[in-house]
Scaffold this motif. Sequence first.
Motif, short mmCIF file in Angstrom:
data_model
loop_
_atom_site.label_atom_id
_atom_site.label_comp_id
_atom_site.label_asym_id
_atom_site.label_seq_id
_atom_site.Cartn_x
_atom_site.Cartn_y
_atom_site.Cartn_z
N GLY A 303 5.22 7.59 -6.01
CA GLY A 303 6.15 6.96 -4.84
C GLY A 303 7.37 7.70 -4.72
N TRP A 304 7.69 8.26 -5.80
CA TRP A 304 8.91 9.23 -5.65
C TRP A 304 8.86 10.36 -4.57
CZ3 TRP A 304 10.74 14.29 -6.18
CH2 TRP A 304 12.07 14.44 -6.39
N LEU A 305 7.50 11.01 -4.54
CA LEU A 305 7.33 12.13 -3.63
C LEU A 305 7.30 11.74 -2.20
CD1 LEU A 305 5.99 14.96 -3.11
CD2 LEU A 305 3.97 13.53 -2.82
N ILE A 306 6.98 10.38 -2.08
CA ILE A 306 6.89 9.80 -0.55
C ILE A 306 8.41 9.54 -0.07
CG2 ILE A 306 6.13 7.83 0.83
CD1 ILE A 306 3.89 9.85 -0.27
N ASN A 307 9.04 9.07 -1.16
CA ASN A 307 10.55 8.59 -0.54
C ASN A 307 11.28 10.07 -0.48
OD1 ASN A 307 10.67 6.02 -0.43
ND2 ASN A 307 11.17 5.77 -2.43
N ASP A 308 10.84 11.07 -1.28
CA ASP A 308 11.61 12.35 -1.38
C ASP A 308 11.13 13.24 -0.09
OD1 ASP A 308 13.28 14.54 -2.54
OD2 ASP A 308 11.20 15.53 -2.72
N LYS A 309 10.01 12.90 0.42
CA LYS A 309 9.51 13.63 1.71
C LYS A 309 9.57 12.81 2.95
CE LYS A 309 7.64 17.11 -0.29
NZ LYS A 309 8.18 18.68 -0.29
#
Length: 317
Positions: A303-309
Amino acid sequence: MKKRVLLFLGLALAVATANAATMVPPGNRNSVQPDIPGASSRRTQATNTTFQAKYRKVYALLQKDAELRGKIKKAAAAYGIDPMHIVGAIVGEHTYNVDAYDRLQTYYVKAMSYLSSKLTFAYDGEDVADFVQRPEFKKCAGMDDSYDLWECREQVWNHSFRGKTVGGESFPNDRFGATFFQPYYAGQTFGLGQLNPLTALQMSDLVHKVSGLPKLDVEDPNSVYKTIMDPDLTLPYVAATIRKSIDAYKGIAGFDISHNPGLTATLYNVGNPEQRAYALKEENEKRRAAGEPEKLPEENYYGWLINDKLDELKVLF
């Protein structure tokens, strides 16, 4: 007149209760990405690629296929969620699980291929349809909704069979879905949304109600797999799974996560949103009793990647 007043008060109370949920703000709670599981790293290294390359591949699929983006928006609208939640699930799965296919058409071809081979949902020669007739599952028998029914059966598996010997028969210490619902090998998921068959069976009634698709039958594994692989059929299931997570966290834990695609992606990745919502509720009750601030839901590595991107992904839509 009295009935109207009572109805109005009831609706007002329902709205007030819904509004009482704490809105979880967009973005990540963790300043750096949580650790990525070793299994995901090993799987990526084994195919001579990188997470960044896999992310770029699925991004390119979304970027060049306007029809796919349209299907995502349509599914999101039907289930009352932002398209970014569906995008987050797809991007996360194809970054940390399997590579995306270059063309959407490949998913349709794969879907049709599952109709030509005979699949079974079974463990050690026992079909799951027969297995759930065992007396341990009696408490689940009266449940009509597919989500409640398969959730109950999964709980019975965890409490009565997982890692135990029952009637002289030993059962693996593994998930219900991995034990009975993976005809090829344990842990395998399929399609654009990388759904597993158990999740699809859970969402069957909701998807039937909202999208009008035929209900899935556990005794017809081929159709279940075709549904998972066919983008036109699987996207409503992805949307329904996310809708369930949002509703669970709002209704159980008192958090509105509908504005945070990283959190819904996290729950899509780890599963069991209701159990996790209850655990968070219990933790926050202890925190409040101790005079401590409540804990907000947190994203995992996925999920961290999704928010980051997220800004980059939003550009596509």
